[in-house]
Design an enzyme around this catalytic site. Structure first.
Site, PDB file in Angstrom:
ATOM      1  N   ASN A   6       0.895  -1.264   0.143  1.00 47.34           N
ATOM      2  CA  ASN A   6      -0.062  -0.033   0.030  1.00 47.34           C
ATOM      3  C   ASN A   6       1.012   1.190  -0.050  1.00 47.34           C
ATOM      4  O   ASN A   6       1.412   1.571   0.941  1.00 47.34           O
ATOM      5  CB  ASN A   6      -0.854  -0.045   1.193  1.00 47.34           C
ATOM      6  CG  ASN A   6      -1.664   1.112   1.452  1.00 47.34           C
ATOM      7  OD1 ASN A   6      -2.048   1.879   0.342  1.00 47.34           O
ATOM      8  ND2 ASN A   6      -2.413   1.520   2.148  1.00 47.34           N
ATOM      9  N   TRP A   7       0.861   1.765  -1.123  1.00 51.36           N
ATOM     10  CA  TRP A   7       2.044   3.002  -1.383  1.00 51.36           C
ATOM     11  C   TRP A   7       1.328   4.510  -0.708  1.00 51.36           C
ATOM     12  O   TRP A   7       2.070   4.923  -0.538  1.00 51.36           O
ATOM     13  CB  TRP A   7       2.313   3.077  -2.782  1.00 51.36           C
ATOM     14  CG  TRP A   7       3.382   2.130  -3.323  1.00 51.36           C
ATOM     15  CD1 TRP A   7       3.803   1.148  -2.824  1.00 51.36           C
ATOM     16  CD2 TRP A   7       3.737   2.158  -4.739  1.00 51.36           C
ATOM     17  NE1 TRP A   7       4.600   0.403  -3.972  1.00 51.36           N
ATOM     18  CE2 TRP A   7       4.744   0.963  -5.068  1.00 51.36           C
ATOM     19  CE3 TRP A   7       3.618   3.357  -5.863  1.00 51.36           C
ATOM     20  CZ2 TRP A   7       5.141   0.906  -6.223  1.00 51.36           C
ATOM     21  CZ3 TRP A   7       4.279   2.902  -6.980  1.00 51.36           C
ATOM     22  CH2 TRP A   7       5.268   1.615  -7.141  1.00 51.36           C
ATOM     23  N   LYS A   8       0.148   4.372  -0.621  1.00 47.47           N
ATOM     24  CA  LYS A   8      -0.496   5.380   0.100  1.00 47.47           C
ATOM     25  C   LYS A   8      -0.301   6.681  -0.967  1.00 47.47           C
ATOM     26  O   LYS A   8      -0.342   6.325  -2.117  1.00 47.47           O
ATOM     27  CB  LYS A   8      -0.130   5.590   1.436  1.00 47.47           C
ATOM     28  CG  LYS A   8      -0.299   4.442   2.247  1.00 47.47           C
ATOM     29  CD  LYS A   8      -0.178   4.746   3.892  1.00 47.47           C
ATOM     30  CE  LYS A   8      -0.438   3.421   4.639  1.00 47.47           C
ATOM     31  NZ  LYS A   8      -0.312   3.495   6.090  1.00 47.47           N
ATOM     32  N   HIS A 100      -9.901   1.225   4.449  1.00 47.39           N
ATOM     33  CA  HIS A 100      -8.552   1.575   5.289  1.00 47.39           C
ATOM     34  C   HIS A 100      -8.850   2.507   6.308  1.00 47.39           C
ATOM     35  O   HIS A 100      -9.663   3.467   6.151  1.00 47.39           O
ATOM     36  CB  HIS A 100      -7.546   1.974   4.401  1.00 47.39           C
ATOM     37  CG  HIS A 100      -5.947   1.971   4.986  1.00 47.39           C
ATOM     38  ND1 HIS A 100      -5.699   2.979   5.864  1.00 47.39           N
ATOM     39  CD2 HIS A 100      -5.030   1.167   4.875  1.00 47.39           C
ATOM     40  CE1 HIS A 100      -4.413   2.603   6.115  1.00 47.39           C
ATOM     41  NE2 HIS A 100      -4.295   1.681   5.768  1.00 47.39           N
ATOM     42  N   GLU A 102      -7.262   4.959   7.347  1.00 50.54           N
ATOM     43  CA  GLU A 102      -7.101   6.217   6.924  1.00 50.54           C
ATOM     44  C   GLU A 102      -8.201   6.830   6.183  1.00 50.54           C
ATOM     45  O   GLU A 102      -8.524   8.269   6.278  1.00 50.54           O
ATOM     46  CB  GLU A 102      -5.686   6.338   6.207  1.00 50.54           C
ATOM     47  CG  GLU A 102      -4.695   6.156   7.470  1.00 50.54           C
ATOM     48  CD  GLU A 102      -3.013   5.650   6.283  1.00 50.54           C
ATOM     49  OE1 GLU A 102      -3.048   5.658   5.323  1.00 50.54           O
ATOM     50  OE2 GLU A 102      -2.097   5.144   7.433  1.00 50.54           O
ATOM     51  N   GLU A 172      -5.963  -5.092  10.302  1.00 48.65           N
ATOM     52  CA  GLU A 172      -5.110  -3.586  10.629  1.00 48.65           C
ATOM     53  C   GLU A 172      -5.538  -3.001  11.920  1.00 48.65           C
ATOM     54  O   GLU A 172      -6.153  -1.923  11.894  1.00 48.65           O
ATOM     55  CB  GLU A 172      -5.138  -2.567   9.253  1.00 48.65           C
ATOM     56  CG  GLU A 172      -4.891  -3.542   8.086  1.00 48.65           C
ATOM     57  CD  GLU A 172      -3.770  -2.371   7.424  1.00 48.65           C
ATOM     58  OE1 GLU A 172      -2.812  -2.628   6.784  1.00 48.65           O
ATOM     59  OE2 GLU A 172      -4.617  -1.320   6.895  1.00 48.65           O
ATOM     60  N   GLY A 178       1.926   2.355  10.993  1.00 48.67           N
ATOM     61  CA  GLY A 178       2.974   3.262  10.927  1.00 48.67           C
ATOM     62  C   GLY A 178       3.605   3.596  12.438  1.00 48.67           C
ATOM     63  O   GLY A 178       4.208   4.866  12.384  1.00 48.67           O
ATOM     64  N   SER A 218       2.910  -2.090  10.677  1.00 51.36           N
ATOM     65  CA  SER A 218       4.179  -2.004  10.897  1.00 51.36           C
ATOM     66  C   SER A 218       4.984  -3.294  10.596  1.00 51.36           C
ATOM     67  O   SER A 218       5.944  -3.773  11.334  1.00 51.36           O
ATOM     68  CB  SER A 218       4.209  -1.604  12.507  1.00 51.36           C
ATOM     69  OG  SER A 218       4.195  -0.332  12.661  1.00 51.36           O
TER      70      SER A 218
END
Ligand code: PGA
Length: 258
Positions: A6-8, A100, A102, A172, A178, A218
């Protein structure tokens, strides 16, 4: 085994995106037993895997390397700024991350996520449904309650005949994303078993057994293979570490050997 990158909202230039993709393509090329799914920002899709020659490009890309999207909308039409599942499918995209944390933090609800899952399945994209609890919920002992609620609401009214039900779940924990503080193996294993039980109640045992459950939060090369071995997860969803080609290729190699 599956490894999702997941490159975000990274990298910031097409040049860097190409470099990263090509290095992973090289690294993943001769690895057996692991499917690698790269989820770049929408704007990089066509350059990383040009649609005009989708078939030829698929031939050049190792078959174990797939493209996924980080999000999609649930419809086509008058929806300014959105991307439909069909547009993604047309670009050779096979997977889509939905829910997700985020995105949930920006206001995305379980109801909206459910619509996205249905729309993606109808067009033949495989959704990767992200679920997870906050640190506060974990401390209050509410992890299972939260996960059960997310699963029930996000998977409501799915019909095997209409939707095919080819999707994945990524556990997640929000506090692990992160943070350099992954969920420990034992806890992840307990959650994995719990998710399997809930899926069996929602979808029936046979169907539930076909849904891969992944872990994200992570993950790096130091824990990747132990994670697979100890937690019984079917794969990993990698954020930060997927932006470093050397590190990500090392994760792929370790998981392949696990
Ligand atoms: P992380 O991100 O690997 O940087 O923790 C995972 C994710 O958000 O999908």
């Amino acid at each position: 085994m599956l490894i999702i990158a997941n490159w975000k909202c990274n990298p910031q230039t097409l040049k860097e995106a190409k470099l990263l993709f090509n290095m992973v393509k090289k690294g993943a090329g001769d690895i057996k037993g692991v499917k690698v799914i790269i989820c770049p920002p929408f704007t990089y899709f066509t350059t990383l895997d040009p649609p005009a020659s989708a078939k030829a490009a698929a031939g050049k890309r190792p078959s174990s390397l797939k493209l996924g999207s980080q999000n999609c909308f649930f419809s086509a039409g008058p929806f300014t700024g959105e991307i439909s599942p069909q547009m993604l499918r047309d670009l050779g995209c096979e997977y889509v991350i939905v829910g997700h944390s985020e995105r949930r933090a920006l206001g995305e609800s379980d109801e909206l996520i459910n619509k996205k899952i249905k729309a993606a399945l109808e067009i033949g994209l495989k959704p990767v449904l992200c679920i997870g609890e906050t640190e506060k919920e974990r401390k209050q002992g509410k992890t299972k309650e939260v996960l059960k609620c997310q699963l029930k609401k996000c998977l409501i009214d799915l019909e095997p005949e209409v939707h095919g039900l080819k999707f994945l779940i990524a556990y997640e924990p929000i506090w692990a994303i992160g943070s350099k503080n992954p969920c420990d193996f034992e806890d992840a294993k307990e959650v994995r078993i719990f998710i399997e039980e809930i899926l069996a109640k929602i979808l029936g045992k046979t169907k539930a057994e076909s849904i891969p459950i992944l872990y994200g939060g992570s993950v790096d090369s130091a824990i990747a293979s132990d994670y697979i071995k100890e937690s019984g997860m079917k794969g990993l969803l990698v954020g930060g570490a997927s932006l470093d080609a050397k590190e990500f290729n090392s994760i792929i190699k370790k998981v392949a050997k696990a």
